[in-house]
Write a protein that holds these residues in place. Structure first.
Motif, PDB file in Angstrom:
ATOM      1  N   GLY A  13       5.361   5.398  -2.357  1.00  0.00           N
ATOM      2  CA  GLY A  13       4.548   5.758  -3.509  1.00  0.00           C
ATOM      3  C   GLY A  13       3.107   5.304  -3.330  1.00  0.00           C
ATOM      4  N   ASP A  14       2.495   4.903  -4.418  1.00  0.00           N
ATOM      5  CA  ASP A  14       1.098   4.476  -4.414  1.00  0.00           C
ATOM      6  C   ASP A  14       0.963   3.150  -3.679  1.00  0.00           C
ATOM      7  N   ARG A  15       0.154   3.151  -2.594  1.00  0.00           N
ATOM      8  CA  ARG A  15      -0.010   1.938  -1.798  1.00  0.00           C
ATOM      9  C   ARG A  15      -1.226   1.133  -2.228  1.00  0.00           C
ATOM     10  N   SER A  16      -1.939   1.596  -3.236  1.00  0.00           N
ATOM     11  CA  SER A  16      -3.090   0.827  -3.715  1.00  0.00           C
ATOM     12  C   SER A  16      -2.592  -0.372  -4.513  1.00  0.00           C
ATOM     13  N   GLY A  17      -3.401  -1.390  -4.596  1.00  0.00           N
ATOM     14  CA  GLY A  17      -3.030  -2.583  -5.343  1.00  0.00           C
ATOM     15  C   GLY A  17      -2.332  -3.625  -4.524  1.00  0.00           C
ATOM     16  N   GLY A  18      -2.243  -3.401  -3.211  1.00  0.00           N
ATOM     17  CA  GLY A  18      -1.645  -4.407  -2.349  1.00  0.00           C
ATOM     18  C   GLY A  18      -2.529  -5.644  -2.256  1.00  0.00           C
ATOM     19  N   ARG A  19      -1.909  -6.791  -2.093  1.00  0.00           N
ATOM     20  CA  ARG A  19      -2.700  -8.024  -2.072  1.00  0.00           C
ATOM     21  C   ARG A  19      -2.036  -9.046  -1.160  1.00  0.00           C
TER      22      ARG A  19
END
Length: 521
Positions: free
Chosen positions: A430-436
């Motif tokens: 799914g959405d891979r943005s917001g990884g930290r």
């Protein structure tokens, strides 16, 4: 003369001593033969199989039990036989006492003595002792036996009497049977009355031999029947399962990698069933371990083959990067040193490709390093942060925190852990943005603690058991599972540790590296 006598004595002693030595030398082969004769049964016993040993031991033990029964049985037979003679003598005495006038005709006396199998009969009745049936001729008595019970003497005396009867019975077997016995027995209910007979031992010995042979034959039959039943029972319950296990061990040792040779455990709930199940599990683990070892050996061979060509390729890339570093472009000047450093590490890794699996890594060359600089270098090598994809956060307390470690080793540890975090975040569906990915570092006494945390999918429970084992912890297709294993080994050389922390989401690894003790500085 005295001197000559002393010389002859000395010569005789010397000759005698020499003869003794010669005798000893001549007996040494005999002694060797005796020793060989003693060891031969032992060797023959060791060559017997388990079923035959079980059969022989069963027969021996049953025969031993029969012997223990035979001895008191023979003693009891002797007492009963003598009591029969006393009873017959009592009847003969009553018949003789009934003769008018007490004058017994000689033919009648002979017939009574012959029927009772005794040589003379006397009794004590009403306080008077009388010779009822006198002997044919004067007799010499060889042994005396008193069969009257003495309950007033207690139980210990009864036990001694019983043991004495056993000894008397055995003496009948080993004796010549030519003795004349005098036996005293009870007569009626009056304890003061008794009957006394003189009898030959030969009929008693013959009767005991017949009884002994009958008991011996019966004992042999019972021994073999009992031994056969015990053998069959123990063979089915113990010997056959143990032989099955031993045959399986031999067959499995011929090819441990063949799963068809693994023993099939039975459904028994006893100790043998437990052994079978544990053996099956052990063989299963050993087969898997050997297969894994073979795969590792093949992997090592493949790596050693590509190592040479890969080093040449990296060397060419290093030459090109050196030429790029001579260009005046600011962007090139910014990234060229990092590119050259990465290529240097890659070449070093190629040279040390086969290091894993050796006894240990190279001894760390420790120094005080700025944690911030190491983390920055790791972030640059992994292209962190990645815009709109993976955030890269560092929290170092204090900002000038230093760590006592080998720079190259620490870089490899942090790089492996952070690379795993990047791969976990990239594998998120799914959405891979917001990884930290965040790294926190602080000092705790004489050690530095680093927490590497990501907000990825986390580690499945089935992987956690083998998380720090080589080639078994990789979750990614094509991964080798070596990163955390290498990190564990490198930290161990520093006296440090790495462990997985329990978190509600994501993954957090805690790295602890203690300072060197003062005497190591």
């Amino acid at each position: 003369m005295k001197k000559a006598s002393e010389d002859r004595t000395v010569l005789q002693r010397h000759a005698s001593h020499s003869d003794d030595e010669n005798v000893g030398e001549e007996l040494s082969p005999a002694r060797i033969a005796i020793q060989n004769g003693l060891t031969a049964p032992k060797q023959a016993w060791l060559k017997l199989g388990l079923p035959m040993k079980l059969l022989v031991l069963t027969v021996i033990f049953v025969m031993l039990a029969e012997v223990l029964i035979f001895v008191p049985s023979v003693a009891n037979f002797r007492v009963n036989w003598i009591n029969d003679r006393l009873m017959a003598a009592h009847l003969a005495a009553l018949a003789a006492d009934a003769v008018p006038g007490g004058n017994i005709p000689p033919p009648l006396r002979e017939e009574l003595l012959t029927t009772a199998e005794v040589q003379a009969v006397a009794w004590r009745r009403d306080g008077r002792r009388r010779l009822v049936l006198p002997p044919r001729a004067p007799l010499a008595v060889d042994a005396h036996f008193d069969l009257r019970s003495r309950p007033e003497l207690g139980t210990s005396h009864e036990i001694l009497v019983r043991l004495g009867l056993i000894g008397d019975a055995l003496r009948v077997f080993v004796g010549s049977g030519q003795r004349t016995l005098r036996v005293i027995g009870p007569l009626g209910n009056n304890v003061d009355d008794f009957i006394e007979v003189v009898m030959p031992e030969k009929p008693l010995r013959a009767a005991m031999y017949r009884f002994g042979l009958n008991i011996l034959g019966l004992s042999i039959i019972i021994s073999f029947v009992t031994a056969a039943m015990v053998y069959i029972a123990l063979s089915r319950l113990l010997v056959q399962p143990m032989m099955r296990i031993s045959r399986n061990l031999v067959r499995f040792s011929e090819n441990p990698e063949d799963q068809s040779r693994i023993i099939v455990a039975s459904e028994r709930n006893d100790e043998i069933g437990t052994v079978e199940r544990e053996l099956a599990d052990m063989q299963q683990q050993l087969t898997q371990l050997l297969r894994q070892k073979n795969r590792l050996a093949q992997l090592g061979l493949a790596v050693s083959k590509i190592n040479h060509d890969l080093r040449n390729m990296l060397a060419n890339a290093q030459l090109i990067s050196d030429r790029l570093s001579a260009l005046p472009d600011p962007t090139v000047q910014r990234f060229a040193p990092k590119l050259i450093a990465s290529l240097d590490r890659a070449i070093n890794f190629c040279n040390d490709t086969l290091r894993f699996g050796r006894a240990q890594e190279a001894v760390p060359r420790r120094e005080l390093l700025l944690v911030k600089s190491i983390l920055s270098e790791v972030g640059d090598s992994l292209l962190l942060p990645r815009e709109n994809c993976i955030a890269w956060e560092m929290s170092i307390t204090p900002a000038t925190l230093r760590i006592d470690a080998d720079r190259e080793h620490l870089y490899r540890v942090l790089s492996n852990v952070c690379r795993n975090a990047v791969q976990a975040l990239e594998s998120t569906e799914g959405d891979r943005s917001g990884g930290r990915i965040s790294v926190k570092a602080w000092r705790d006494g004489r050690k530095v603690v680093l927490d590497v945390e990501d907000n990825g999918p986390g580690i499945p429970p089935r992987v956690r058991e083998t998380l720090f084992q080589a080639f078994r912890s990789s979750q990614r297709v094509g991964g080798s599972g070596l990163g955390l294993s290498i990190a564990t080994e490198l930290l161990a050389s520093h006296g440090g540790t790495i462990r997985l922390l329990e978190t509600e989401s994501g993954t957090t690894f805690r790295i602890e590296i203690p300072d060197r003790s003062p005497h190591e500085l």
